[in-house]
Structure formats: C-alpha cells, structure tokens
Design a protein around this motif. Structure first.
Motif, short mmCIF file in Angstrom:
data_model
loop_
_atom_site.label_atom_id
_atom_site.label_comp_id
_atom_site.label_asym_id
_atom_site.label_seq_id
_atom_site.Cartn_x
_atom_site.Cartn_y
_atom_site.Cartn_z
N SER A 82 97.44 11.71 51.52
CA SER A 82 98.26 12.42 50.55
C SER A 82 97.42 13.35 49.69
O SER A 82 97.65 13.50 48.51
CB SER A 82 98.99 11.41 49.64
OG SER A 82 98.05 10.58 48.98
N SER A 83 96.43 14.00 50.29
CA SER A 83 95.48 14.80 49.54
C SER A 83 95.93 16.24 49.36
O SER A 83 95.23 17.03 48.76
CB SER A 83 94.12 14.78 50.24
OG SER A 83 94.23 15.32 51.53
N GLY A 84 97.11 16.60 49.85
CA GLY A 84 97.57 17.98 49.74
C GLY A 84 96.92 18.84 50.80
O GLY A 84 96.47 18.36 51.83
N GLY A 85 96.85 20.18 50.53
CA GLY A 85 96.25 21.05 51.51
C GLY A 85 97.12 21.17 52.76
O GLY A 85 98.30 20.86 52.76
N ILE A 86 96.52 21.63 53.84
CA ILE A 86 97.26 21.79 55.09
C ILE A 86 96.48 21.19 56.24
O ILE A 86 95.28 20.98 56.15
CB ILE A 86 97.57 23.27 55.40
CG1 ILE A 86 96.27 24.07 55.54
CG2 ILE A 86 98.48 23.87 54.34
CD1 ILE A 86 96.48 25.48 56.01
N VAL A 96 102.82 28.48 58.30
CA VAL A 96 101.82 27.74 57.53
C VAL A 96 100.79 28.71 56.95
O VAL A 96 100.44 28.64 55.77
CB VAL A 96 101.13 26.67 58.40
CG1 VAL A 96 99.88 26.12 57.70
CG2 VAL A 96 102.08 25.53 58.70
N ARG A 97 100.33 29.63 57.79
CA ARG A 97 99.26 30.54 57.37
C ARG A 97 99.67 31.44 56.20
O ARG A 97 98.84 31.82 55.37
CB ARG A 97 98.82 31.41 58.55
CG ARG A 97 98.18 30.61 59.68
CD ARG A 97 97.75 31.54 60.81
NE ARG A 97 97.26 30.81 61.97
CZ ARG A 97 96.04 30.31 62.09
NH1 ARG A 97 95.19 30.46 61.09
NH2 ARG A 97 95.67 29.65 63.17
N VAL A 101 99.65 27.32 49.52
CA VAL A 101 99.26 25.91 49.61
C VAL A 101 99.46 25.23 48.26
O VAL A 101 98.98 25.70 47.23
CB VAL A 101 97.80 25.76 50.07
CG1 VAL A 101 97.39 24.29 50.10
CG2 VAL A 101 97.61 26.39 51.44
N ILE A 102 100.18 24.11 48.28
CA ILE A 102 100.41 23.31 47.08
C ILE A 102 99.65 22.00 47.25
O ILE A 102 99.90 21.23 48.17
CB ILE A 102 101.91 23.02 46.87
CG1 ILE A 102 102.68 24.34 46.72
CG2 ILE A 102 102.13 22.12 45.67
CD1 ILE A 102 102.33 25.15 45.49
N ASP A 103 98.69 21.75 46.36
CA ASP A 103 97.83 20.58 46.48
C ASP A 103 98.25 19.43 45.57
O ASP A 103 97.81 18.30 45.77
CB ASP A 103 96.38 20.94 46.15
CG ASP A 103 95.73 21.76 47.27
OD1 ASP A 103 96.02 21.47 48.44
OD2 ASP A 103 94.94 22.66 46.97
N SER A 104 99.06 19.71 44.55
CA SER A 104 99.46 18.65 43.62
C SER A 104 100.75 19.04 42.92
O SER A 104 101.18 20.20 42.99
CB SER A 104 98.36 18.40 42.58
OG SER A 104 98.38 19.40 41.57
N VAL A 105 101.35 18.09 42.22
CA VAL A 105 102.60 18.35 41.50
C VAL A 105 102.39 19.31 40.34
O VAL A 105 103.37 19.83 39.77
CB VAL A 105 103.22 17.03 40.99
CG1 VAL A 105 103.65 16.15 42.16
CG2 VAL A 105 102.26 16.28 40.07
N ASP A 106 101.15 19.58 39.97
CA ASP A 106 100.88 20.51 38.87
C ASP A 106 100.85 21.96 39.35
O ASP A 106 100.90 22.88 38.53
CB ASP A 106 99.53 20.17 38.22
CG ASP A 106 99.54 18.80 37.54
OD1 ASP A 106 100.59 18.44 36.97
OD2 ASP A 106 98.51 18.11 37.59
N ASP A 107 100.77 22.18 40.66
CA ASP A 107 100.77 23.54 41.19
C ASP A 107 102.19 24.12 41.13
O ASP A 107 103.16 23.41 41.34
CB ASP A 107 100.29 23.56 42.64
CG ASP A 107 98.82 23.17 42.75
OD1 ASP A 107 98.13 23.17 41.72
OD2 ASP A 107 98.38 22.85 43.87
N LEU A 116 106.19 27.71 50.60
CA LEU A 116 105.14 26.78 50.17
C LEU A 116 104.82 25.81 51.30
O LEU A 116 105.64 25.55 52.17
CB LEU A 116 105.59 26.00 48.94
CG LEU A 116 106.19 26.82 47.80
CD1 LEU A 116 106.78 25.91 46.74
CD2 LEU A 116 105.15 27.75 47.19
N VAL A 117 103.62 25.24 51.27
CA VAL A 117 103.25 24.24 52.27
C VAL A 117 102.36 23.19 51.60
O VAL A 117 101.52 23.50 50.77
CB VAL A 117 102.52 24.87 53.48
CG1 VAL A 117 101.22 25.56 53.07
CG2 VAL A 117 102.24 23.83 54.55
N THR A 118 102.56 21.92 51.99
CA THR A 118 101.77 20.83 51.43
C THR A 118 101.76 19.65 52.39
O THR A 118 102.57 19.58 53.32
CB THR A 118 102.34 20.38 50.07
OG1 THR A 118 101.39 19.52 49.41
CG2 THR A 118 103.65 19.62 50.23
#
Length: 207
Positions: A82-86, A96-97, A101-107, A116-118
């Motif tokens: 569950s680290s985010g990224g792709i 995807v490209r 990229v959303i890495d956390s709920v704060d983004d 968006l992609v996560t």
C-alpha cells in the motif's frame, strides 16, 4: 546550456525521452518536469533520505537511479502493498503513463477532471467509501478460492446482480497479488464528483 551535477558529470537539462538504457518504463523527461517537492517526496517514499540540500538536477538523477535499481516496493515483481506510486511492466498502458500519481491521501488532483493513478490502499478505500462504494467481486470469476474480477458496487446506481460483496482485506489481497493499478477521477471536468475508475494491469495487454 548543459548543467553539471554534483558528481561532476555534464548533462543536458530536461533531455527528451528515456536516457537510461534497458529501462523502458523510466521516462527522464517526465521526471525532470516534476516539482522539487514532489521529487523529494517520491525519493523519501523510496527510502532515499538527506535530500534537503540537493538541487533539482541531483534529485532527478537520484530518482532515476532509484527507479533503475528497482528498489521501490511498487516496482515490477513486487507484491506492491500500500505504498502508493504505480506498478509498471511490459504492458503499462498510456492511461497510467499520463495520469497523475497519487501516493497518499494528502495528495490532491492538479485540476478537476484529472486522471489519477495509485496503488495506495487508504487512497482507494477513502475514494470508494466517499461514494458509498462496496468492495465486490464478479460471481463466477473466482480463482482457486480467491476473489476474481474486482469491482465496486455503488448502491446509489442500483445493485448489480452479478456482484458479490467481499471484505476489504480480500479485495486488496487480490489487487496486490495481480499487481494492479487503480486509475480514477475525483471530479469531472465540471467539478461534479466522479465515480469513474478502472483497474489496470501492467502485465497484460487487456488490462
């Protein structure tokens, strides 16, 4: 003008395309367009620290090196918790490209309607629950006792007969095991809440 990194090597600022041999999923020109804070955040999530005094060119070089070395838990061949990224692979889609990229709920999305992609579990769960979405699988698609095709059921749109509710644990177990990416929208271009999402596999041409 060429720029010189802290290592003393000369590089062209924002070189086009992929400048790293044998790494088709790394696009340096896209990385070079990232903001400094985003570069530092991505590096921190990959376990790279002490970046506070690094200039942008050095941050770009460090991130490219980290991606090339495959040290990220969201890279190819990982279970990608569950680290985010792709997650990338031979069949990484253009969706995807070109998604943010959303890495956390704060983004936050750059703009309404942004794709968006996560892979972050909490981001996905909060998105679904905000829309009263229920984790489900499609009946008849189970594999060896594990959840089959993954979906969300949105009761406001009317229940779908073929969908069977499962636990979040089951949903995410299948999501990670198949190395899926979650492509979605927060809002439509007109600012209204969007229920759009798609699960994308970088390992299969049909996603």
């Amino acid at each position: 003008m060429p720029t010189r990194s802290s290592s003393g090597s000369t590089a062209t600022k924002n070189p086009p395309g992929n400048q790293t041999p044998n790494t088709p999923d790394i696009n340096e020109s896209e990385i070079a367009r990232m903001k400094v804070d985003d570069l530092r955040d991505r590096l921190r999530r990959r376990g790279v620290t002490d970046t506070a005094d690094m200039k942008k060119d050095d941050l770009v070089e460090a991130l490219v090196t980290s991606l090339r070395d495959g040290s990220d838990s969201s890279g190819p061949g990982s279970s990608g918790s569950s680290s985010g990224g792709i997650r990338t692979g031979a069949q990484t889609s253009t969706s995807v490209r070109y998604s943010q990229v959303i890495d956390s709920v704060d983004d936050e999305p750059e703009r309404p309607g942004r794709s968006l992609v996560t892979t972050d579990h909490e981001v996905i769960r909060q998105w679904a629950e905000a829309r009263k979405g229920v984790p489900c699988t499609v009946d008849g698609t189970d594999h060896d006792g594990h959840a089959g095709v993954l979906r969300f059921d949105f009761p406001a749109n009317g229940r779908e007969d073929r969908l069977r509710e499962i636990s979040w644990e089951e949903w995410f177990e299948a999501f990670d095991k198949r190395r899926l990416n979650f492509i979605y929208q927060e809002e439509r271009a007109d600012g209204r809440q969007s229920n759009f999402f798609r699960l994308d596999s970088p390992d299969r041409a049909d996603g």
